[in-house]
Write a protein that holds these residues in place. Sequence first.
Motif, PDB file in Angstrom:
ATOM      1  N   ALA A 252     -48.185 -46.224 -25.181  1.00  0.00           N
ATOM      2  CA  ALA A 252     -47.966 -47.207 -26.249  1.00  0.00           C
ATOM      3  C   ALA A 252     -48.431 -46.685 -27.609  1.00  0.00           C
ATOM      4  N   ALA A 253     -49.274 -45.645 -27.615  1.00  0.00           N
ATOM      5  CA  ALA A 253     -49.795 -45.143 -28.894  1.00  0.00           C
ATOM      6  C   ALA A 253     -48.668 -44.557 -29.742  1.00  0.00           C
ATOM      7  N   ALA A 254     -47.694 -43.934 -29.101  1.00  0.00           N
ATOM      8  CA  ALA A 254     -46.536 -43.350 -29.804  1.00  0.00           C
ATOM      9  C   ALA A 254     -46.967 -42.647 -31.084  1.00  0.00           C
ATOM     10  N   THR A 255     -47.877 -41.716 -30.966  1.00  0.00           N
ATOM     11  CA  THR A 255     -48.441 -41.033 -32.127  1.00  0.00           C
ATOM     12  C   THR A 255     -47.461 -40.017 -32.698  1.00  0.00           C
ATOM     13  N   THR A 256     -47.341 -39.987 -34.012  1.00  0.00           N
ATOM     14  CA  THR A 256     -46.566 -38.921 -34.652  1.00  0.00           C
ATOM     15  C   THR A 256     -47.540 -38.038 -35.425  1.00  0.00           C
ATOM     16  N   VAL A 257     -47.195 -36.763 -35.548  1.00  0.00           N
ATOM     17  CA  VAL A 257     -48.093 -35.807 -36.190  1.00  0.00           C
ATOM     18  C   VAL A 257     -47.459 -35.322 -37.487  1.00  0.00           C
ATOM     19  N   THR A 258     -48.188 -35.446 -38.599  1.00  0.00           N
ATOM     20  CA  THR A 258     -47.700 -34.925 -39.879  1.00  0.00           C
ATOM     21  C   THR A 258     -48.607 -33.787 -40.323  1.00  0.00           C
ATOM     22  N   TRP A 259     -48.024 -32.588 -40.439  1.00  0.00           N
ATOM     23  CA  TRP A 259     -48.814 -31.427 -40.864  1.00  0.00           C
ATOM     24  C   TRP A 259     -48.894 -31.398 -42.380  1.00  0.00           C
ATOM     25  N   VAL A 260     -50.096 -31.286 -42.879  1.00  0.00           N
ATOM     26  CA  VAL A 260     -50.345 -31.306 -44.319  1.00  0.00           C
ATOM     27  C   VAL A 260     -50.910 -29.939 -44.704  1.00  0.00           C
ATOM     28  N   SER A 261     -50.426 -29.401 -45.826  1.00  0.00           N
ATOM     29  CA  SER A 261     -50.776 -28.003 -46.133  1.00  0.00           C
ATOM     30  C   SER A 261     -52.260 -27.845 -46.479  1.00  0.00           C
ATOM     31  N   ALA A 262     -52.748 -26.645 -46.214  1.00  0.00           N
ATOM     32  CA  ALA A 262     -54.144 -26.319 -46.522  1.00  0.00           C
ATOM     33  C   ALA A 262     -54.409 -26.454 -48.021  1.00  0.00           C
ATOM     34  N   GLU A 263     -53.423 -26.086 -48.852  1.00  0.00           N
ATOM     35  CA  GLU A 263     -53.602 -26.154 -50.308  1.00  0.00           C
ATOM     36  C   GLU A 263     -53.799 -27.608 -50.742  1.00  0.00           C
ATOM     37  N   PHE A 264     -52.979 -28.500 -50.205  1.00  0.00           N
ATOM     38  CA  PHE A 264     -53.095 -29.920 -50.544  1.00  0.00           C
ATOM     39  C   PHE A 264     -54.468 -30.455 -50.127  1.00  0.00           C
ATOM     40  N   LEU A 265     -54.878 -30.099 -48.924  1.00  0.00           N
ATOM     41  CA  LEU A 265     -56.159 -30.612 -48.419  1.00  0.00           C
ATOM     42  C   LEU A 265     -57.320 -30.056 -49.254  1.00  0.00           C
ATOM     43  N   ARG A 337     -59.137 -43.026 -45.270  1.00  0.00           N
ATOM     44  CA  ARG A 337     -58.970 -41.765 -46.019  1.00  0.00           C
ATOM     45  C   ARG A 337     -57.730 -41.020 -45.522  1.00  0.00           C
ATOM     46  N   GLU A 338     -57.512 -41.062 -44.241  1.00  0.00           N
ATOM     47  CA  GLU A 338     -56.333 -40.398 -43.676  1.00  0.00           C
ATOM     48  C   GLU A 338     -55.057 -41.024 -44.252  1.00  0.00           C
ATOM     49  N   ALA A 339     -55.007 -42.384 -44.272  1.00  0.00           N
ATOM     50  CA  ALA A 339     -53.805 -43.079 -44.751  1.00  0.00           C
ATOM     51  C   ALA A 339     -53.555 -42.741 -46.219  1.00  0.00           C
ATOM     52  N   GLN A 340     -54.644 -42.699 -46.996  1.00  0.00           N
ATOM     53  CA  GLN A 340     -54.506 -42.377 -48.418  1.00  0.00           C
ATOM     54  C   GLN A 340     -53.986 -40.950 -48.617  1.00  0.00           C
ATOM     55  N   LEU A 341     -54.542 -40.014 -47.859  1.00  0.00           N
ATOM     56  CA  LEU A 341     -54.100 -38.618 -47.967  1.00  0.00           C
ATOM     57  C   LEU A 341     -52.625 -38.498 -47.580  1.00  0.00           C
ATOM     58  N   LEU A 342     -52.228 -39.196 -46.531  1.00  0.00           N
ATOM     59  CA  LEU A 342     -50.829 -39.117 -46.091  1.00  0.00           C
ATOM     60  C   LEU A 342     -49.896 -39.701 -47.150  1.00  0.00           C
ATOM     61  N   ALA A 343     -50.333 -40.803 -47.781  1.00  0.00           N
ATOM     62  CA  ALA A 343     -49.495 -41.421 -48.820  1.00  0.00           C
ATOM     63  C   ALA A 343     -49.344 -40.464 -50.005  1.00  0.00           C
ATOM     64  N   GLU A 344     -50.447 -39.830 -50.388  1.00  0.00           N
ATOM     65  CA  GLU A 344     -50.387 -38.902 -51.527  1.00  0.00           C
ATOM     66  C   GLU A 344     -49.581 -37.651 -51.176  1.00  0.00           C
ATOM     67  N   ARG A 346     -47.046 -37.570 -49.176  1.00  0.00           N
ATOM     68  CA  ARG A 346     -45.636 -37.959 -49.254  1.00  0.00           C
ATOM     69  C   ARG A 346     -45.173 -37.991 -50.701  1.00  0.00           C
ATOM     70  N   MET A 347     -46.030 -38.529 -51.589  1.00  0.00           N
ATOM     71  CA  MET A 347     -45.656 -38.594 -53.005  1.00  0.00           C
ATOM     72  C   MET A 347     -45.505 -37.196 -53.580  1.00  0.00           C
ATOM     73  N   ALA A 348     -46.437 -36.310 -53.224  1.00  0.00           N
ATOM     74  CA  ALA A 348     -46.401 -34.936 -53.733  1.00  0.00           C
ATOM     75  C   ALA A 348     -45.127 -34.237 -53.257  1.00  0.00           C
ATOM     76  N   ARG A 349     -44.721 -34.505 -52.034  1.00  0.00           N
ATOM     77  CA  ARG A 349     -43.521 -33.855 -51.481  1.00  0.00           C
ATOM     78  C   ARG A 349     -42.256 -34.407 -52.128  1.00  0.00           C
ATOM     79  N   ALA A 350     -42.323 -35.688 -52.561  1.00  0.00           N
ATOM     80  CA  ALA A 350     -41.126 -36.325 -53.127  1.00  0.00           C
ATOM     81  C   ALA A 350     -40.887 -35.863 -54.555  1.00  0.00           C
ATOM     82  N   ARG A 351     -41.955 -35.342 -55.194  1.00  0.00           N
ATOM     83  CA  ARG A 351     -41.814 -34.959 -56.601  1.00  0.00           C
ATOM     84  C   ARG A 351     -40.867 -33.783 -56.792  1.00  0.00           C
TER      85      ARG A 351
END
Length: 351
Positions: A252-265, A337-344, A346-351
Amino acid sequence: VSVGVESENAMKVLIFGGTMFLGRHLVEALLARGHEVTLFNRGRTRPELFTQLEQLRGERDGKLEALAQAVNAGRHWDAAIDCCGYVPRVVRQSAALLRDAVGRYLFVSSVSVYAEFSQPNTPEDAPLAVLSDLASEEVMRDYGALKAACEREVATVFADRSLVVRPGLIVGPWDPTGRFTYWVQRAAEGGEMLAPGDPHAPVQVIDARDLAAWIVAALEQNRGGVFNLAGPVGGCSFDDLLSACCVAAPAAAATTVTWVSAEFLAAHKVAPWSELPLWLPHDDGGRFTADIRRAIDTGLVTRPVAGTARDTLAWARANPNAVRSERHPPAGISREREAQLLAEWRMARAR
Ligand SMILES: NC(=O)c1ccc[n+]([C@@H]2O[C@H](COP(=O)([O-])OP(=O)(O)OC[C@H]3O[C@@H](n4cnc5c(N)ncnc54)[C@H](OP(=O)(O)O)[C@@H]3O)[C@@H](O)[C@H]2O)c1
């Protein structure tokens, strides 16, 4: 299923430690094989464990009286396992006391002893780290070089009666660091999970129970020498490890994984290793690729990471208070913090 040894082959084993993580699994593995175990520790960590066993109480730095009394009374053990040695001056005390009272002295060291990690497949005879300050007892700062110095103390006293085990990252139930457990629990929570850096980065973990099984067999075979003990080289990437955690999670967890770059982190000041455990962005490939051929040739069997993840999740759920240890800084980031990083991200990728 482990089949015990015949009683005439049962070993008497003394363990420094034995009640937190690796030591606990070692005691269980020894008992399952029919060996006789004596514990030496301060009685602070889970004193409710193993009350059926002989317990010698003491502080290994300077207060070894209970052990000295047993040695003076003529006690002898087939092997001593030193599971909590970090400072050479302290390890020297127990090694000297036990010189004639144990057959073999097993020191639990670490793959952190190596001088550098720029090359993959570090073998046991690679150069070791040396202390820049020989008097240092700063375990957090000089962990690897201090472990190497502890190994030398054991070798000085026991020579070919010593067995040095250098584990890589140890994982599984009762891990007090919360590092691997963070990923297991995070995957089980479901939703979008932030994964750091390079999905193909190597990760080398060893289940404490597989390590304990190798150690017990090595003692039974009266092995000496130095051994790296870690997961299969090249057998597990960060992506494989997180996938194993997702496989272990409830469907039921149905987890998805989003890889975020080392530079962004890095730009968002996310701390490697502590905030996102097991993530080593500056590693040149050597930290998680210790050469384990010697251990495999002597019988090391490592279980699939998904099995370790499943058991770690079951343990964490049954023992929520044991997951976080006061001795280790909390591992992982908060959901906010995870949710905020993921949102940012996504925004960075959309730019
Ligand atoms: N975790 C990893 O990924 C990793 C990787 C490589 C190597 N290692 C090595 O593996 C070993 C892991 O040990 P563990 O913590 O899992 O072992 P453990 O034997 O399960 O737990 C530590 C034991 O040491 C005892 N102890 C601690 N300080 C003591 C002191 N001053 N005097 C007497 N007893 C003392 C504790 O009992 P009391 O508190 O009651 O005294 C406890 O029983 C360490 O040597 C570590 O360097 C770990």
